[in-house]
Design a protein around this motif. Structure first.
Motif, PDB file in Angstrom:
ATOM      1  N   ILE A   1       0.846  -1.206   0.000  1.00  0.00           N
ATOM      2  CA  ILE A   1       0.000   0.000   0.000  1.00  0.00           C
ATOM      3  C   ILE A   1       0.877   1.249   0.000  1.00  0.00           C
ATOM      4  O   ILE A   1       0.625   2.195  -0.747  1.00  0.00           O
ATOM      5  N   TRP A   2       1.928   1.254   0.811  1.00  0.00           N
ATOM      6  CA  TRP A   2       2.834   2.396   0.889  1.00  0.00           C
ATOM      7  C   TRP A   2       3.457   2.695  -0.475  1.00  0.00           C
ATOM      8  O   TRP A   2       3.463   3.838  -0.930  1.00  0.00           O
ATOM      9  N   LEU A   3       3.984   1.668  -1.133  1.00  0.00           N
ATOM     10  CA  LEU A   3       4.626   1.858  -2.434  1.00  0.00           C
ATOM     11  C   LEU A   3       3.609   2.288  -3.493  1.00  0.00           C
ATOM     12  O   LEU A   3       3.886   3.163  -4.319  1.00  0.00           O
ATOM     13  N   SER A   4       2.419   1.694  -3.440  1.00  0.00           N
ATOM     14  CA  SER A   4       1.366   2.068  -4.390  1.00  0.00           C
ATOM     15  C   SER A   4       0.959   3.522  -4.205  1.00  0.00           C
ATOM     16  O   SER A   4       0.793   4.268  -5.183  1.00  0.00           O
TER      17      SER A   4
ATOM     18  N   LYS B   1      -7.299   9.540   0.559  1.00  0.00           N
ATOM     19  CA  LYS B   1      -8.459   8.646   0.395  1.00  0.00           C
ATOM     20  C   LYS B   1      -8.679   8.284  -1.066  1.00  0.00           C
ATOM     21  O   LYS B   1      -8.916   7.121  -1.398  1.00  0.00           O
ATOM     22  N   ARG B   2      -8.617   9.279  -1.946  1.00  0.00           N
ATOM     23  CA  ARG B   2      -8.847   9.008  -3.371  1.00  0.00           C
ATOM     24  C   ARG B   2      -7.762   8.104  -3.926  1.00  0.00           C
ATOM     25  O   ARG B   2      -8.047   7.174  -4.674  1.00  0.00           O
ATOM     26  N   ALA B   3      -6.514   8.363  -3.573  1.00  0.00           N
ATOM     27  CA  ALA B   3      -5.417   7.527  -4.069  1.00  0.00           C
ATOM     28  C   ALA B   3      -5.534   6.102  -3.532  1.00  0.00           C
ATOM     29  O   ALA B   3      -5.336   5.132  -4.275  1.00  0.00           O
TER      30      ALA B   3
ATOM     31  N   VAL C   1      -5.925   2.637  -5.677  1.00  0.00           N
ATOM     32  CA  VAL C   1      -4.972   1.530  -5.567  1.00  0.00           C
ATOM     33  C   VAL C   1      -5.707   0.201  -5.625  1.00  0.00           C
ATOM     34  O   VAL C   1      -5.306  -0.720  -6.349  1.00  0.00           O
ATOM     35  N   PHE C   2      -6.805   0.077  -4.889  1.00  0.00           N
ATOM     36  CA  PHE C   2      -7.514  -1.193  -4.833  1.00  0.00           C
ATOM     37  C   PHE C   2      -8.593  -1.328  -5.901  1.00  0.00           C
ATOM     38  O   PHE C   2      -8.845  -2.423  -6.394  1.00  0.00           O
ATOM     39  N   ARG C   3      -9.226  -0.238  -6.271  1.00  0.00           N
ATOM     40  CA  ARG C   3     -10.258  -0.304  -7.302  1.00  0.00           C
ATOM     41  C   ARG C   3      -9.658  -0.638  -8.663  1.00  0.00           C
ATOM     42  O   ARG C   3     -10.294  -1.261  -9.490  1.00  0.00           O
TER      43      ARG C   3
END
Length: 190
Positions: A93-96, A117-119, A123-125
């Motif tokens: 998550i940090w790298l993404s 929040k948007r980023a 990342v997951f969407r």
């Protein structure tokens, strides 16, 4: 490219350097508008203060994750294995977010928490895009490591250029419908 590499060597300007490289690449190379160095420097001056704050935050979190991962990787217990899995997910998550936040910031005017929040949502969407971004970053990192000097000045720009084709489609999904017609204006007026 040279300006990006030099400014990125100071880790505290990494976020703003990546943001500005993406901004200048999309605006100048993809939209053929403006001058690359002029666009880069304009964006860098505008975003430097907030970029330094975010870079410092990412550096601190990255160091904590690194130390924790090294510590739990030496554990032979079940708790150590579970902790390693959780910390690996947090490192992913940090790298993404390190990739997504500057790019999202280059397009949207959001407060830091809204940007986060948007980023994180993206990342997951858009997990396949995230995995491609991370894999391509790994390939660029290995290439720069194997042949450092020449590629250090070429590959970051090539990577951002390639990433822009993936990411512009993602960004369009988060823009209001009426703003999509004004996308050309963004390239011109920003």
């Amino acid at each position: 490219r040279l300006v990006f590499v030099v400014k990125s060597l100071l880790l505290i300007t990494l976020i703003s350097s990546l943001l500005d490289l993406y901004y200048a690449m999309v605006k100048r190379v993809r939209a053929e508008n403006g001058y690359p160095l002029k666009e880069y420097m304009k964006a860098f001056k505008r975003d430097l203060k907030n970029g330094v704050v975010l870079s410092l935050l990412f550096i601190i979190i990255g160091l904590v994750l690194y130390v924790d991962l090294r510590y739990v990787s030496q554990s032979q217990s079940l708790f150590g294995a579970i902790s390693f899995g959780v910390l690996s997910l947090l490192a992913f998550i940090w790298l993404s977010l390190l990739i997504y936040m500057p790019i999202v910031w280059s397009r949207f005017s959001l407060r830091k928490f809204e940007l986060f929040k948007r980023a994180l949502l993206m990342v997951f969407r858009h997990l396949p895009v995230t995995l491609i971004l991370l894999l391509s970053l790994l390939v660029v990192g290995v290439a720069v490591y194997l042949i450092p000097m020449p590629l250090l000045f070429i590959f970051p720009s090539l990577w951002v250029f390639g990433v822009s084709f993936l990411f512009e489609g993602v960004l369009r999904k988060y823009m209001p419908v009426d703003a999509l017609g004004d996308l050309e204006k963004w390239y011109i007026n920003m």
